[in-house]
Motif scaffolding. Structure first.
Motif, PDB file in Angstrom:
ATOM      1  N   ARG A 154      37.832  29.972  49.269  1.00  0.00           N
ATOM      2  CA  ARG A 154      37.766  30.930  50.392  1.00  0.00           C
ATOM      3  C   ARG A 154      38.775  32.061  50.393  1.00  0.00           C
ATOM      4  NH1 ARG A 154      38.010  32.834  55.221  1.00  0.00           N
ATOM      5  NH2 ARG A 154      39.907  31.327  55.542  1.00  0.00           N
ATOM      6  N   ARG A 155      40.134  31.531  50.205  1.00  0.00           N
ATOM      7  CA  ARG A 155      41.158  32.511  50.369  1.00  0.00           C
ATOM      8  C   ARG A 155      41.188  33.380  49.303  1.00  0.00           C
ATOM      9  NH1 ARG A 155      45.658  27.969  52.412  1.00  0.00           N
ATOM     10  NH2 ARG A 155      44.682  27.608  54.560  1.00  0.00           N
ATOM     11  N   ARG A 156      41.135  32.658  48.002  1.00  0.00           N
ATOM     12  CA  ARG A 156      41.127  33.488  46.544  1.00  0.00           C
ATOM     13  C   ARG A 156      39.939  34.580  46.596  1.00  0.00           C
ATOM     14  NH1 ARG A 156      44.235  32.255  42.359  1.00  0.00           N
ATOM     15  NH2 ARG A 156      45.434  31.657  43.891  1.00  0.00           N
ATOM     16  N   TRP A 157      38.768  33.855  47.000  1.00  0.00           N
ATOM     17  CA  TRP A 157      37.637  34.991  47.069  1.00  0.00           C
ATOM     18  C   TRP A 157      38.093  36.095  47.915  1.00  0.00           C
ATOM     19  CZ3 TRP A 157      34.373  36.388  51.130  1.00  0.00           C
ATOM     20  CH2 TRP A 157      33.025  36.881  50.590  1.00  0.00           C
ATOM     21  N   LEU A 158      38.561  35.790  49.085  1.00  0.00           N
ATOM     22  CA  LEU A 158      38.735  36.920  49.913  1.00  0.00           C
ATOM     23  C   LEU A 158      40.016  37.887  49.356  1.00  0.00           C
ATOM     24  CD1 LEU A 158      38.984  35.423  53.713  1.00  0.00           C
ATOM     25  CD2 LEU A 158      37.002  37.096  52.664  1.00  0.00           C
ATOM     26  N   GLU A 159      40.853  37.509  48.760  1.00  0.00           N
ATOM     27  CA  GLU A 159      42.000  38.375  48.034  1.00  0.00           C
ATOM     28  C   GLU A 159      41.326  39.160  46.968  1.00  0.00           C
ATOM     29  OE1 GLU A 159      46.028  37.384  45.478  1.00  0.00           O
ATOM     30  OE2 GLU A 159      44.928  36.009  46.166  1.00  0.00           O
ATOM     31  N   LEU A 160      40.429  38.467  46.171  1.00  0.00           N
ATOM     32  CA  LEU A 160      39.924  39.273  44.859  1.00  0.00           C
ATOM     33  C   LEU A 160      38.830  40.456  45.471  1.00  0.00           C
ATOM     34  CD1 LEU A 160      39.248  36.193  42.652  1.00  0.00           C
ATOM     35  CD2 LEU A 160      40.891  38.188  42.288  1.00  0.00           C
ATOM     36  N   LYS A 161      38.159  39.905  46.503  1.00  0.00           N
ATOM     37  CA  LYS A 161      37.255  40.909  47.283  1.00  0.00           C
ATOM     38  C   LYS A 161      38.011  42.259  47.749  1.00  0.00           C
ATOM     39  CE  LYS A 161      33.700  41.547  50.542  1.00  0.00           C
ATOM     40  NZ  LYS A 161      32.892  40.643  51.756  1.00  0.00           N
ATOM     41  N   GLU A 162      39.096  42.117  48.391  1.00  0.00           N
ATOM     42  CA  GLU A 162      40.147  42.960  48.836  1.00  0.00           C
ATOM     43  C   GLU A 162      40.252  43.814  47.763  1.00  0.00           C
ATOM     44  OE1 GLU A 162      42.941  41.351  51.226  1.00  0.00           O
ATOM     45  OE2 GLU A 162      41.637  40.800  52.837  1.00  0.00           O
ATOM     46  N   ASN A 163      40.679  43.364  46.469  1.00  0.00           N
ATOM     47  CA  ASN A 163      41.212  44.046  45.316  1.00  0.00           C
ATOM     48  C   ASN A 163      39.940  44.730  44.589  1.00  0.00           C
ATOM     49  OD1 ASN A 163      44.018  43.858  45.824  1.00  0.00           O
ATOM     50  ND2 ASN A 163      43.854  41.783  45.017  1.00  0.00           N
ATOM     51  N   GLY A 164      38.740  44.481  44.962  1.00  0.00           N
ATOM     52  CA  GLY A 164      37.552  45.013  44.328  1.00  0.00           C
ATOM     53  C   GLY A 164      37.136  44.011  43.211  1.00  0.00           C
ATOM     54  N   VAL A 165      37.487  42.980  43.045  1.00  0.00           N
ATOM     55  CA  VAL A 165      37.174  42.045  42.142  1.00  0.00           C
ATOM     56  C   VAL A 165      36.175  41.092  42.480  1.00  0.00           C
ATOM     57  CG1 VAL A 165      37.692  40.322  40.264  1.00  0.00           C
ATOM     58  CG2 VAL A 165      39.326  42.191  41.122  1.00  0.00           C
ATOM     59  N   ALA A 166      34.746  41.311  41.772  1.00  0.00           N
ATOM     60  CA  ALA A 166      33.685  40.469  42.402  1.00  0.00           C
ATOM     61  C   ALA A 166      33.700  39.182  41.584  1.00  0.00           C
ATOM     62  CB  ALA A 166      32.496  41.150  42.119  1.00  0.00           C
ATOM     63  N   VAL A 167      33.528  37.932  42.327  1.00  0.00           N
ATOM     64  CA  VAL A 167      33.544  36.832  41.732  1.00  0.00           C
ATOM     65  C   VAL A 167      32.680  35.596  42.597  1.00  0.00           C
ATOM     66  CG1 VAL A 167      35.682  35.815  42.719  1.00  0.00           C
ATOM     67  CG2 VAL A 167      34.882  34.761  40.398  1.00  0.00           C
ATOM     68  N   ASP A 168      32.090  34.813  42.045  1.00  0.00           N
ATOM     69  CA  ASP A 168      31.260  33.880  42.849  1.00  0.00           C
ATOM     70  C   ASP A 168      32.121  32.682  43.396  1.00  0.00           C
ATOM     71  OD1 ASP A 168      29.481  31.148  42.714  1.00  0.00           O
ATOM     72  OD2 ASP A 168      28.188  32.737  43.200  1.00  0.00           O
ATOM     73  N   LEU A 169      31.782  32.629  44.648  1.00  0.00           N
ATOM     74  CA  LEU A 169      32.468  31.191  45.403  1.00  0.00           C
ATOM     75  C   LEU A 169      32.572  29.833  44.768  1.00  0.00           C
ATOM     76  CD1 LEU A 169      34.538  30.724  47.726  1.00  0.00           C
ATOM     77  CD2 LEU A 169      32.599  30.364  49.252  1.00  0.00           C
ATOM     78  N   LYS A 170      31.381  29.696  44.312  1.00  0.00           N
ATOM     79  CA  LYS A 170      31.393  28.326  43.804  1.00  0.00           C
ATOM     80  C   LYS A 170      32.101  28.260  42.513  1.00  0.00           C
ATOM     81  CE  LYS A 170      27.830  24.977  42.296  1.00  0.00           C
ATOM     82  NZ  LYS A 170      28.583  24.108  42.924  1.00  0.00           N
ATOM     83  N   VAL A 171      32.144  29.418  41.639  1.00  0.00           N
ATOM     84  CA  VAL A 171      32.661  29.450  40.296  1.00  0.00           C
ATOM     85  C   VAL A 171      34.424  29.440  40.720  1.00  0.00           C
ATOM     86  CG1 VAL A 171      33.586  30.878  38.650  1.00  0.00           C
ATOM     87  CG2 VAL A 171      31.162  30.948  39.418  1.00  0.00           C
ATOM     88  N   LEU A 172      34.783  29.921  41.634  1.00  0.00           N
ATOM     89  CA  LEU A 172      36.244  29.689  42.036  1.00  0.00           C
ATOM     90  C   LEU A 172      36.556  28.287  42.567  1.00  0.00           C
ATOM     91  CD1 LEU A 172      36.941  32.903  44.279  1.00  0.00           C
ATOM     92  CD2 LEU A 172      38.020  32.214  41.831  1.00  0.00           C
TER      93      LEU A 172
END
Length: 225
Positions: A154-172
């Motif tokens: 969840r933390r990595r997902w939020l970090e990437l989202k803030e940097n404009g990188v879209a990625v699926d949480l389940k994949v992370l």
């Protein structure tokens, strides 16, 4: 009073870098992000389209890369041969490969020597996966920082989202679980809690809470060393 050597280990996404940076700032110590160093090597390997099974080619990269870690405007900036790659080394494609590169003996040997040289004067906070067990086995204070896989993803997902990188949480979640397995099972300096390290679980603990606990431990330890 002698300045401490502080080692902070733990799996990906446990908050090591953020916590270590703040602790270093509060103590006026030098922060050494070993994860960023391995990511810089990985980025350079990828930029040169090198097959990581080609040990000689990887060795040349490790021997020629000049990694810089410097604070600028309150943020740690990472350079490779004077090129700022602070954002690039956090991209998902680098994250997927870094564990494979980091477990190579030629890479770990070179990084071990460099990291030990950087810490020998004391007054440092170094974070990674094998700091307390392998890089700085005689550190004055060892911390093992962890959190659940779901929380780390969840933390990595939020970090990437803030940097404009879209990625699926389940994949992370799957990638982090896979990286944990790789880090824990590698033949050279695997991820493991040092016997004399203090465990801090940050799953439900704020960054400030983790920092305060480590600073308290530093104050206790400084009375002993």
């Amino acid at each position: 009073m002698r300045k401490l050597i502080i080692a902070i280990d733990g799996p990906a996404g446990a908050g090591k870098s953020t916590v270590a940076q703040i602790v270093a700032q509060r103590l006026n110590y030098t922060y050494i992000d070993t994860g960023a160093m391995y990511r810089a090597v990985t980025w350079q390997v990828m930029q040169n389209d090198i097959d990581i099974t080609n040990a000689e080619a990887v060795r040349k990269i490790v021997c020629t890369i000049n990694i810089g870690l410097k604070y600028r405007n309150g943020k740690m900036h990472v350079t490779a041969n004077d090129i700022d790659i602070t954002e690039e080394i956090r991209l998902p494609e680098v994250s997927r490969v870094v564990s494979e590169v980091a477990k190579l003996i030629v890479v770990r040997t070179a990084m071990l020597t460099l990291q030990q040289q950087m810490a020998q004067q004391g007054g440092v906070v170094m974070d990674g996966r094998d700091i307390g067990t392998h890089v700085l086995p005689n550190a004055d204070l060892k911390i093992f920082l962890t959190a659940s896989i779901d929380e780390r993803a969840r933390r990595r997902w939020l970090e990437l989202k803030e940097n404009g990188v879209a990625v699926d949480l389940k994949v992370l979640q799957e990638e982090i679980a896979c990286r944990d397995k790789t880090d824990c099972e590698r033949a050279v300096a695997p991820l493991v809690q040092a016997k004399d390290a203090i465990l801090i679980d940050t799953t439900e603990l704020s960054i400030d809470g983790a920092v305060d606990e480590i600073l308290r431990l530093c104050e206790e330890r400084s009375r002993i060393v």
